[in-house]
Scaffold this motif. Sequence first.
Motif, mmCIF file in Angstrom:
data_model
loop_
_atom_site.group_PDB
_atom_site.id
_atom_site.type_symbol
_atom_site.label_atom_id
_atom_site.label_comp_id
_atom_site.label_asym_id
_atom_site.label_seq_id
_atom_site.Cartn_x
_atom_site.Cartn_y
_atom_site.Cartn_z
ATOM 1 N N TYR A 168 0.846 -1.135 0.045
ATOM 2 C CA TYR A 168 -0.056 -0.059 0.022
ATOM 3 C C TYR A 168 0.960 1.114 -0.103
ATOM 4 N N GLY A 169 0.345 2.293 -0.714
ATOM 5 C CA GLY A 169 1.047 3.573 -0.324
ATOM 6 C C GLY A 169 2.610 3.579 -0.964
ATOM 7 N N MET A 170 3.138 4.084 0.017
ATOM 8 C CA MET A 170 4.801 4.232 -0.402
ATOM 9 C C MET A 170 5.299 2.952 -0.534
ATOM 10 N N TRP A 171 4.984 2.066 0.151
ATOM 11 C CA TRP A 171 5.457 0.557 -0.074
ATOM 12 C C TRP A 171 5.482 -0.040 -1.341
ATOM 13 N N ALA A 172 4.654 0.572 -2.291
ATOM 14 C CA ALA A 172 4.619 -0.017 -3.555
ATOM 15 C C ALA A 172 5.807 0.501 -4.729
ATOM 16 N N THR A 173 6.427 1.590 -3.846
ATOM 17 C CA THR A 173 7.453 2.319 -4.500
ATOM 18 C C THR A 173 8.797 2.251 -3.837
ATOM 19 N N TYR A 174 10.005 2.766 -4.685
ATOM 20 C CA TYR A 174 11.231 2.934 -3.992
ATOM 21 C C TYR A 174 11.191 3.946 -3.459
ATOM 22 N N VAL A 175 11.554 4.163 -2.293
ATOM 23 C CA VAL A 175 11.439 5.642 -1.406
ATOM 24 C C VAL A 175 12.514 5.677 -0.774
ATOM 25 N N LEU A 176 13.177 7.045 -0.403
ATOM 26 C CA LEU A 176 14.196 7.196 0.263
ATOM 27 C C LEU A 176 13.660 7.742 1.669
ATOM 28 N N ASP A 177 14.294 7.345 2.840
ATOM 29 C CA ASP A 177 13.816 7.459 4.163
ATOM 30 C C ASP A 177 13.787 9.221 4.301
ATOM 31 N N ALA A 178 12.679 9.668 4.723
ATOM 32 C CA ALA A 178 12.361 10.950 5.147
ATOM 33 C C ALA A 178 13.370 11.799 5.747
ATOM 34 N N ASP A 179 14.033 10.957 6.950
ATOM 35 C CA ASP A 179 15.065 11.678 7.335
ATOM 36 C C ASP A 179 16.324 12.011 6.586
ATOM 37 N N GLU A 180 16.886 10.880 5.770
ATOM 38 C CA GLU A 180 17.896 10.978 5.077
ATOM 39 C C GLU A 180 17.529 12.245 3.918
ATOM 40 N N TRP A 181 16.412 12.065 3.372
ATOM 41 C CA TRP A 181 15.863 12.895 2.523
ATOM 42 C C TRP A 181 15.854 14.653 2.814
ATOM 43 N N SER A 206 20.463 4.191 3.863
ATOM 44 C CA SER A 206 19.532 3.172 4.734
ATOM 45 C C SER A 206 18.617 2.608 3.714
ATOM 46 N N GLU A 207 18.152 1.461 3.851
ATOM 47 C CA GLU A 207 17.118 0.800 2.902
ATOM 48 C C GLU A 207 15.877 0.974 3.869
ATOM 49 N N VAL A 208 14.757 1.429 2.828
ATOM 50 C CA VAL A 208 13.428 1.419 3.565
ATOM 51 C C VAL A 208 12.511 0.657 2.545
ATOM 52 N N SER A 209 12.603 0.927 1.249
ATOM 53 C CA SER A 209 11.835 0.030 0.270
ATOM 54 C C SER A 209 11.799 -1.477 0.364
ATOM 55 N N PRO A 210 10.747 -2.138 0.177
ATOM 56 C CA PRO A 210 10.663 -3.351 0.228
ATOM 57 C C PRO A 210 11.362 -3.864 -0.857
ATOM 58 N N PRO A 211 11.778 -5.404 -1.064
ATOM 59 C CA PRO A 211 12.211 -5.659 -2.391
ATOM 60 C C PRO A 211 11.309 -5.743 -3.457
ATOM 61 N N PHE A 212 11.813 -5.611 -4.755
ATOM 62 C CA PHE A 212 10.920 -5.661 -6.000
ATOM 63 C C PHE A 212 11.381 -6.671 -6.896
ATOM 64 N N ASP A 213 10.755 -7.763 -7.451
ATOM 65 C CA ASP A 213 11.151 -8.448 -8.382
ATOM 66 C C ASP A 213 11.138 -8.069 -9.799
ATOM 67 N N ASP A 214 10.386 -7.094 -10.013
ATOM 68 C CA ASP A 214 10.227 -6.501 -11.495
ATOM 69 C C ASP A 214 10.673 -5.187 -11.676
ATOM 70 N N ALA A 215 11.679 -4.444 -10.670
ATOM 71 C CA ALA A 215 12.274 -3.491 -11.153
ATOM 72 C C ALA A 215 13.183 -3.410 -12.186
ATOM 73 N N ARG A 216 13.111 -2.572 -13.231
ATOM 74 C CA ARG A 216 14.154 -2.704 -14.554
ATOM 75 C C ARG A 216 15.766 -1.813 -14.239
ATOM 76 N N ARG A 217 15.487 -0.829 -13.304
ATOM 77 C CA ARG A 217 16.718 -0.299 -12.973
ATOM 78 C C ARG A 217 16.800 -0.056 -11.633
ATOM 79 N N LEU A 218 17.476 -0.898 -10.925
ATOM 80 C CA LEU A 218 17.866 -0.815 -9.669
ATOM 81 C C LEU A 218 18.750 0.116 -9.315
ATOM 82 N N PRO A 219 18.657 0.979 -8.027
ATOM 83 C CA PRO A 219 19.864 1.983 -7.512
ATOM 84 C C PRO A 219 20.867 1.368 -7.700
ATOM 85 N N ALA A 220 21.977 2.094 -7.687
ATOM 86 C CA ALA A 220 23.258 1.579 -7.628
ATOM 87 C C ALA A 220 23.691 0.934 -6.135
#
Length: 224
Positions: A168-181, A206-220
């Motif tokens: 749900y919500g941001m958990w469907a996305t790659y998202v940076l931790d708000a404090d780090e942002w 830091s890692e916030v996003s859940p793992p995704f099997d269908d991502a095309r371009r993973l962050p570095a």
Amino acid sequence: MRISTPGLILLQLAIAAPCLAGATDAAGSKAQPARVRAATIAGGAAIIDGHTLWFPREAVMVRLAGIDSCELAQWSFDPTAYGSRSVLKPVPCGALAKAWLKRAVGRRQVVCTISTSAAGAAALTGLCAAAGQDLALLMLRSGWARVTASDWRPGYLAAQSRARAARYGMWATYVLDADEWRGKAVDKTLARLPVADLNLLAERESEVSPPFDDARRLPARTDR
């Protein structure tokens, strides 16, 4: 709008607290910040972002205790493939978090019980409810907020876990931790372009996003 009499006194201390935070005692050492406990604020509230309310009559901001959400200008990214697109689709996670909290409040009266708050903070912190519903818990259930490590209540972690599992919500996305942002973003205006947050996401600490099997371009960086 009303504030209980003991709460009014404490709230006035909170408003005056920025002055106290910089005061020094007779020996020249910096005075300890004043603190506020157990004031209650009730009335109509405007929504600043996905975790902050504004009570206009008292000119007081209250941050929802126990949660955090994307800042208003922050972007996250949908990893799902859309047609032939080879890049991640930007998602205005800050604007969506604000919209969800605004929907949860509607035109209802909001009641906030202010918890301990350090002097000089931009906002007080409190447990807030509308129509008897805990607003922080509603945000966690929607997936547009996460539990903070320093302050959570019974049921918060379970609500976050369910929202995260359901994407749900941001958990469907790659998202940076708000404090780090907040610490790294230079431009925090609403004109901020998504590519700026894509760059921050690639350099995340830091890692916030859940793992995704269908991502095309993973962050570095990846530690999934």
